[in-house]
Design an enzyme around this catalytic site. Structure first.
Site, PDB file in Angstrom:
ATOM      1  N   ARG A  80       0.856  -1.189   0.000  1.00 55.95           N
ATOM      2  CA  ARG A  80       0.000   0.000   0.000  1.00 55.95           C
ATOM      3  C   ARG A  80       0.889   1.235   0.000  1.00 55.95           C
ATOM      4  O   ARG A  80       1.447   1.621   1.022  1.00 55.95           O
ATOM      5  CB  ARG A  80      -0.916  -0.008   1.230  1.00 55.95           C
ATOM      6  CG  ARG A  80      -2.050   0.996   1.173  1.00 55.95           C
ATOM      7  CD  ARG A  80      -2.924   0.890   2.414  1.00 55.95           C
ATOM      8  NE  ARG A  80      -3.604  -0.378   2.497  1.00 55.95           N
ATOM      9  CZ  ARG A  80      -4.758  -0.670   1.894  1.00 55.95           C
ATOM     10  NH1 ARG A  80      -5.366   0.245   1.155  1.00 55.95           N
ATOM     11  NH2 ARG A  80      -5.313  -1.848   2.033  1.00 55.95           N
TER      12      ARG A  80
ATOM     13  N   SER B 121      -9.460  -4.765  -9.604  1.00 56.61           N
ATOM     14  CA  SER B 121     -10.875  -4.499  -9.367  1.00 56.61           C
ATOM     15  C   SER B 121     -11.473  -4.033 -10.685  1.00 56.61           C
ATOM     16  O   SER B 121     -11.041  -3.020 -11.241  1.00 56.61           O
ATOM     17  CB  SER B 121     -11.033  -3.425  -8.289  1.00 56.61           C
ATOM     18  OG  SER B 121     -12.378  -3.293  -7.901  1.00 56.61           O
TER      19      SER B 121
END
Length: 430
Positions: free
Chosen positions: A277, A352
């Site tokens: 991240r 995604s």
């Protein structure tokens, strides 16, 4: 953004769809503001008609020498002029308020999206590959001995602070090879058009894809007013902003490899070690612009494109359809692809893919003509990661790790690495 006519015609259905996402009914608030706006417009039109009628009578009163009537009519014209200006200003203010309200409301979920509150209610729809059966305790990517020399968080922190990394040598080359492999696959096999776009965009572009006004804290803004893109979804989708496309030009399928920037607001304490991240990362993004009746099938196609990258790399994954409570604000339906990470002993998101319907198209005013001479209709838009390059690097390193600290690399990458097939325990390609 939503179609106000649809809300007028189906307020109960609109509210029910919002409540499926965990929101509240909003049609009453929306329609009250819409009615107030329309009332101002009607009153302005009536006042304009009155002013025009009075204006025509002014000259006649003057001609016949009726000074009293002349002065009355002239005062009436002036009064109506001021009234019209005020009503138009009120209508404009209410129009802006209505637009801002509609801009902040999330998209409505497809009927085939499962109901739920959070990620625990997502439904797995595909699983591919078997997690490697390692005869040693797997470690995370930044702990693999062969990776440590090429993944420098200390220097990155000196340069930029936390959540940055400096890649060097063999690790940097593998990262570059992954991006090249993804682009080549999408262009040569999946027939996407490679596109190179800016990473700085105007505010309108961020509004167009839904990052603004609600999610500005997730992105970075320069002092000149440009925004750093969180993903090239913003630029690729906005290439059709304001356009009227021909039906023959659809679907339009694009991909881009770009730097991406995210503030990671709200992620404090999550994935603070390693490069899972980051504030700055690279991604190969896919965007499709389609006719409305083709968008749902396009989502499945886009998902298959992303899955194909992982399969070619031999990386185990699972695909889940997000429930109503876990979807992003702009999506009608989302497929998350989660890759297996042995170091975490878990599947983690690597892609995604979402269909947005006409939600973004209305914000961008992106339309197409179903046939020659026909009234333009809004296109449908889709976006998906194909894939996040850094996360793919993590997966390749962790799944390929060996007991001696070396890493076996996927065969499809060998030609991008000068024929090299492994990362030695010393961190050298061999």
């Amino acid at each position: 953004m939503h179609d106000i006519r649809m809300i007028r015609d189906n307020p109960q259905a609109f509210d029910a769809a919002l409540m499926r996402r965990g929101g509240s009914a909003m049609s009453s608030e929306i329609l009250a503001l819409d009615e107030a706006r329309r009332t101002c417009i009607t009153a302005a039109e009536t006042a304009l008609a009155d002013r025009n009628a009075a204006s025509k009578q002014v000259g006649a009163a003057k001609a016949r020498g009726d000074e009293a009537e002349f002065e009355r009519l002239r005062a009436l014209v002036s009064e109506k002029k001021q009234e019209i200006a005020q009503l138009e200003e009120d209508a404009k203010a209410k129009d802006v308020a209505l637009r801002d309200l509609l801009m902040g409301i999330p998209n409505l979920p497809h009927a085939d999206v499962p109901d739920g509150k959070d990620e625990d209610d997502n439904i797995e729809i595909r699983r591919w590959g078997t997690p490697p059966d390692l005869d040693f305790t797997a470690v995370e990517h930044f702990e693999i001995p062969s990776v440590v020399p090429g993944m420098d968080f200390t220097t990155a922190a000196k340069l930029s602070g936390s959540r940055f990394v400096v890649l060097r040598g063999a690790v940097a080359r593998i990262h570059r090879a992954l991006a090249q492999f993804m682009l080549d696959t999408h262009v040569d096999q999946n027939e996407l058009t490679e596109t190179n776009t800016p990473v700085l965009v105007l505010e309108e572009a961020m509004y167009g894809t839904g990052q603004l006004p609600k999610f500005g804290e997730d992105s970075y803004r320069t002092r000149e007013g440009w925004w750093l893109i969180p993903t090239s979804e913003v630029t690729l989708t906005n290439t059709v902003a304001g356009d009227i496309l021909e039906a023959a030009d659809l679907p339009r399928r694009m991909c881009a490899h770009s730097l991406c920037f995210r503030s990671e607001a709200g992620s404090a304490g999550r994935d603070t070690t390693g490069m899972l991240r980051q504030h700055q990362f690279e991604k190969v993004e896919m965007v499709s612009v389609t006719k409305p009746d083709e968008s749902r099938a396009e989502l499945d196609r886009m998902t298959a494109c992303a899955q194909g990258i992982l399969e070619a790399l031999g990386l185990p994954y699972r695909t889940v359809v997000l429930c109503t409570g876990d979807m992003g604000a702009g999506a009608q339906r989302t497929h998350d692809i989660e890759v297996w990470l042995p170091g975490q002993n878990a599947y983690r998101e690597i892609s995604s893919c979402s269909v947005c319907g006409d939600y973004q198209a209305r914000r961008m005013n992106a339309r197409f003509r179903p046939e020659a001479g026909a009234k333009p209709e809004y296109v449908h838009t889709l976006n998906g990661s194909g894939l996040a390059v850094g996360r793919c690097l993590i997966a390749v390193l962790e799944n390929g790790q060996r007991a001696d600290g070396s890493v076996e690399l996927p065969e499809v990458l060998h030609r991008y690495l000068g024929g090299k097939s492994r990362l030695t325990a010393e961190g050298v390609l061999a």
